[in-house]
Design a protein around this motif. Structure first.
Motif, short mmCIF file in Angstrom:
data_model
loop_
_atom_site.label_atom_id
_atom_site.label_comp_id
_atom_site.label_asym_id
_atom_site.label_seq_id
_atom_site.Cartn_x
_atom_site.Cartn_y
_atom_site.Cartn_z
N PHE B 104 -11.11 5.09 12.17
CA PHE B 104 -9.90 4.72 11.59
C PHE B 104 -10.10 4.37 10.00
N GLY B 105 -8.97 4.65 9.29
CA GLY B 105 -9.15 4.23 7.80
C GLY B 105 -8.76 2.81 7.90
N GLY B 106 -8.83 2.24 6.66
CA GLY B 106 -8.81 0.90 6.40
C GLY B 106 -7.30 0.26 6.44
N GLY B 107 -6.45 1.09 6.47
CA GLY B 107 -5.05 0.86 6.75
C GLY B 107 -4.19 0.65 5.42
N THR B 108 -3.05 0.85 5.50
CA THR B 108 -2.06 0.68 4.53
C THR B 108 -0.90 -0.25 4.72
N ARG B 109 -0.67 -1.51 4.31
CA ARG B 109 0.26 -2.42 4.46
C ARG B 109 1.77 -2.04 3.85
#
Lengths: 111, 114
Positions: B104-109
């Protein structure tokens, strides 16, 4: 249809106490099963995966262990929790057609 | 080793505006690509996935993503954002092999302004 159950939803445990998180899958057989951890404000880290009963692969060295006593049951355990074990734990399964499905997660706070 | 980069940690967008979330991956071959959405305190829900074929993939909730092999990218888009789209979005990559472990990528909020 396939469903995945994960419990408990939240857990507060003291440092040094044991841990047992359970995940069960319904509606499929011989799934690949996974445990991920999501630390606060961070992405998901794969902890363990299993391709069959008794077959566990660990992705990172840590204070945790996993077991798969039955085909559709995956358990995450610890003998003694550390503060750094706090996080959001997610179970997932994959039916090899890449139908990755996640459970609703367990929020673990170690105090 | 495979890796996924989501360059934007936070994005704020006005309701009704368009949204694009970036995802770049590093992998030795063409992987399987995914976008997931996570509402606060919840598990992950699959928005869409790319295995092969048409590089523009349609997903649920009006989202689409485009696979660009030359750029090693798989950006997620939505033409008009709704307040309910406020969540964290994760890009993931997996191999075409048994085990099918996702990275997974680190995510975007995503925050949605009224």
């Amino acid at each position: 249809s396939q469903t995945i159950h994960q419990w408990p939803a939240t857990l507060v445990q003291p440092v040094g106490s044991p841990l047992s998180l359970e995940c069960t899958v319904e509606g499929t057989s011989n799934p690949n099963l996974y445990w991920y951890r999501q630390a606060a404000g961070r992405g998901l880290q794969l902890l363990f995966y299993s391709v069959g009963i008794g077959q566990i692969s660990s992705e990172v060295p840590q204070n945790l262990s996993a077991s798969r006593p039955q085909d559709r049951q995956f358990i995450l355990s610890s003998k003694k929790l550390l503060l750094s074990d706090s996080g959001f734990y997610l179970c997932a399964w994959n039916d090899r057609d890449y139908g990755y499905t996640f459970g609703s997660g367990t929020r673990l706070t170690v105090v | 080793a495979q890796s996924v980069t989501q360059p934007d940690i936070h994005i704020t967008v006005s309701e009704g505006a368009s949204l694009e979330l970036r995802c770049n991956y590093s992998y030795g071959a063409t992987p399987y690509l995914f976008w997931y959405v996570q509402s606060p305190g919840q598990g992950l829900q699959l928005l869409l996935k790319y295995f092969s074929g048409d590089t523009l993939v349609q997903g649920i909730k009006g989202f689409e993503a485009e696979f660009k092999r030359s750029q090693s990218s798989f950006n997620l888009r939505k033409p008009s954002v709704h307040w309910s789209d406020a969540a964290e979005y994760f890009c993931a990559v997996g191999p075409k092999a048994a085990g099918n472990k996702l990275t997974f990528g680190g995510g975007t909020r995503v925050l949605v302004k009224p």
